[in-house]
Design an enzyme around this catalytic site. Structure first.
Site, mmCIF file in Angstrom:
data_model
loop_
_atom_site.group_PDB
_atom_site.id
_atom_site.type_symbol
_atom_site.label_atom_id
_atom_site.label_comp_id
_atom_site.label_asym_id
_atom_site.label_seq_id
_atom_site.Cartn_x
_atom_site.Cartn_y
_atom_site.Cartn_z
ATOM 1 N N ASP A 67 0.813 -1.217 0.000
ATOM 2 C CA ASP A 67 0.000 0.000 0.000
ATOM 3 C C ASP A 67 0.848 1.270 0.000
ATOM 4 O OD1 ASP A 67 0.913 -0.522 2.584
ATOM 5 O OD2 ASP A 67 -1.062 -1.028 3.343
ATOM 6 N N ASN A 136 -7.571 -2.979 14.326
ATOM 7 C CA ASN A 136 -8.953 -3.267 13.898
ATOM 8 C C ASN A 136 -9.027 -4.461 12.945
ATOM 9 O OD1 ASN A 136 -7.932 -2.250 11.519
ATOM 10 N ND2 ASN A 136 -9.264 -0.467 11.414
ATOM 11 N N HIS A 138 -7.246 -4.870 10.146
ATOM 12 C CA HIS A 138 -6.980 -4.638 8.720
ATOM 13 C C HIS A 138 -5.704 -5.334 8.264
ATOM 14 C CE1 HIS A 138 -4.750 -0.563 9.528
ATOM 15 N NE2 HIS A 138 -3.874 -1.523 9.404
ATOM 16 N N GLU A 143 -9.776 -2.062 5.219
ATOM 17 C CA GLU A 143 -10.357 -1.706 6.501
ATOM 18 C C GLU A 143 -11.651 -2.500 6.759
ATOM 19 O OE1 GLU A 143 -8.619 -0.143 8.468
ATOM 20 O OE2 GLU A 143 -7.995 1.864 7.849
HETATM 21 C C1 F6R Z 1 1.401 -1.519 6.146
HETATM 22 C C2 F6R Z 1 0.138 -2.200 6.247
HETATM 23 C C3 F6R Z 1 -0.658 -2.225 7.499
HETATM 24 C C4 F6R Z 1 0.181 -2.517 8.750
HETATM 25 C C5 F6R Z 1 -0.698 -2.464 10.000
HETATM 26 C C6 F6R Z 1 0.106 -2.687 11.267
HETATM 27 O O1 F6R Z 1 1.946 -1.664 4.837
HETATM 28 O O2 F6R Z 1 -0.285 -2.728 5.275
HETATM 29 O O3 F6R Z 1 -1.665 -3.199 7.380
HETATM 30 O O4 F6R Z 1 0.767 -3.784 8.625
HETATM 31 O O5 F6R Z 1 -1.322 -1.211 10.075
HETATM 32 O O6 F6R Z 1 0.977 -1.619 11.450
HETATM 33 P P1 F6R Z 1 2.088 -1.650 12.598
HETATM 34 O O7 F6R Z 1 3.028 -2.732 12.211
HETATM 35 O O8 F6R Z 1 2.730 -0.289 12.551
HETATM 36 O O9 F6R Z 1 1.380 -1.944 13.865
#
Ligand code: F6R
Length: 253
Positions: A67, A136, A138, A143
């Site tokens: 992303d 959450n 994701h 989301e």
């Molecule tokens: C990032 C991504 C997100 C993160 C998720 C966890 O490329 O796709 O899904 O993996 O938000 O983020 P952290 O590791 O910062 O807790």
């Protein structure tokens, strides 16, 4: 699904690096899907260590990131491109022309989204997709929603995600409201998936991946339908997992 629970973040990162290294040694021209965020930083540091010691060669791999924030150029300090460049790509011998990101700046969203999927297909599909998980549930920036969005798409970020990611910006108001993300189909099409999670804040989301119930309100729950998923989590993130449902588990420590 294989569940591996480690003592701590360090052990999680070391085991993750072993899995990525095995993939690259078995297939030197592997296509690897990368994630940003705090979770894989330990993994990336381990991979850099392996490269520095001459143990791993990244020269033939192809990469696709999950992303990017909409509105941020590659050069922006908070862009995911820059994140990957600073935390991994500039420190290993990956070839620049084999690095792929969904663009943060574009005029025709539909065109860039379908082009990203074409690029993944032209590379032969993703061999190993690395994932983190949001509090959450994701994955990528898919989301919680009433239904799954399959294709690469532009998404409005959930308030919880904006709050969680504000730590990377000076101010919450600076966090982009939209992102472009691989959809659930692109992720599920990967031949194998490695999901990493550490810390208490992920325990609830992680427990949902183990219930046997697939629910787009907890996007990661769809991973239960994938035949080759490794859930590599530290003890704190694993604390709410109950072994139930019909998922076939192999549980190692
Ligand atoms: C990032 C991504 C997100 C993160 C998720 C966890 O490329 O796709 O899904 O993996 O938000 O983020 P952290 O590791 O910062 O807790």
């Amino acid at each position: 699904m294989q569940l591996i629970v480690t003592e701590d973040y360090r052990e999680m990162s070391q085991k993750a690096a072993q899995i990525v290294a095995d993939q690259i040694r078995n297939k030197p021209d592997a296509v690897i899907g990368f994630a940003t965020g705090s979770t894989p930083l330990g993994l990336y540091a381990e991979l850099i260590g392996m490269y520095d010691r001459g143990e791993l060669d990244f020269s033939r791999i192809t990469t696709f990131n999950l992303d990017e924030y909409v509105g941020l150029s590659r050069e922006h300090p908070q862009s995911y491109y820059r994140f990957m460049w600073e935390n991994l790509f500039s420190k290993i011998n990956v070839q620049n022309e084999r690095i792929h990101f969904p663009p943060g700046i574009f005029t025709d969203a539909e065109a860039v989204c379908s082009r990203y999927e074409e690029e993944i297909a032209e590379a032969g599909g993703i061999d190993l997709q690395i994932l983190g998980i949001g509090t959450n549930g994701h994955i990528g920036f898919n989301e919680p929603d009433e239904t799954y969005t399959l294709a690469t798409h532009v998404v409005e970020l959930a308030e919880e995600t904006i709050e969680a990611n504000a730590r990377f910006f000076h101010d919450k108001a600076e966090v982009p409201r939209r992102a472009i993300t691989m959809g659930v189909k692109s992720i599920m099409n990967a031949r194998s998936i490695l999901l990493l999670a550490n810390g208490k804040s992920k325990a609830e989301a992680v427990s949902h991946i183990c219930t046997g119930v697939v629910d787009p309100k907890v996007p990661a729950s769809i991973l239960q339908l994938h035949p080759h998923v490794t859930l590599l989590v530290d003890r704190e993130a694993a604390r709410l997992i109950e072994m139930k449902g019909e998922a076939a588990w192999s549980h190692s420590r």
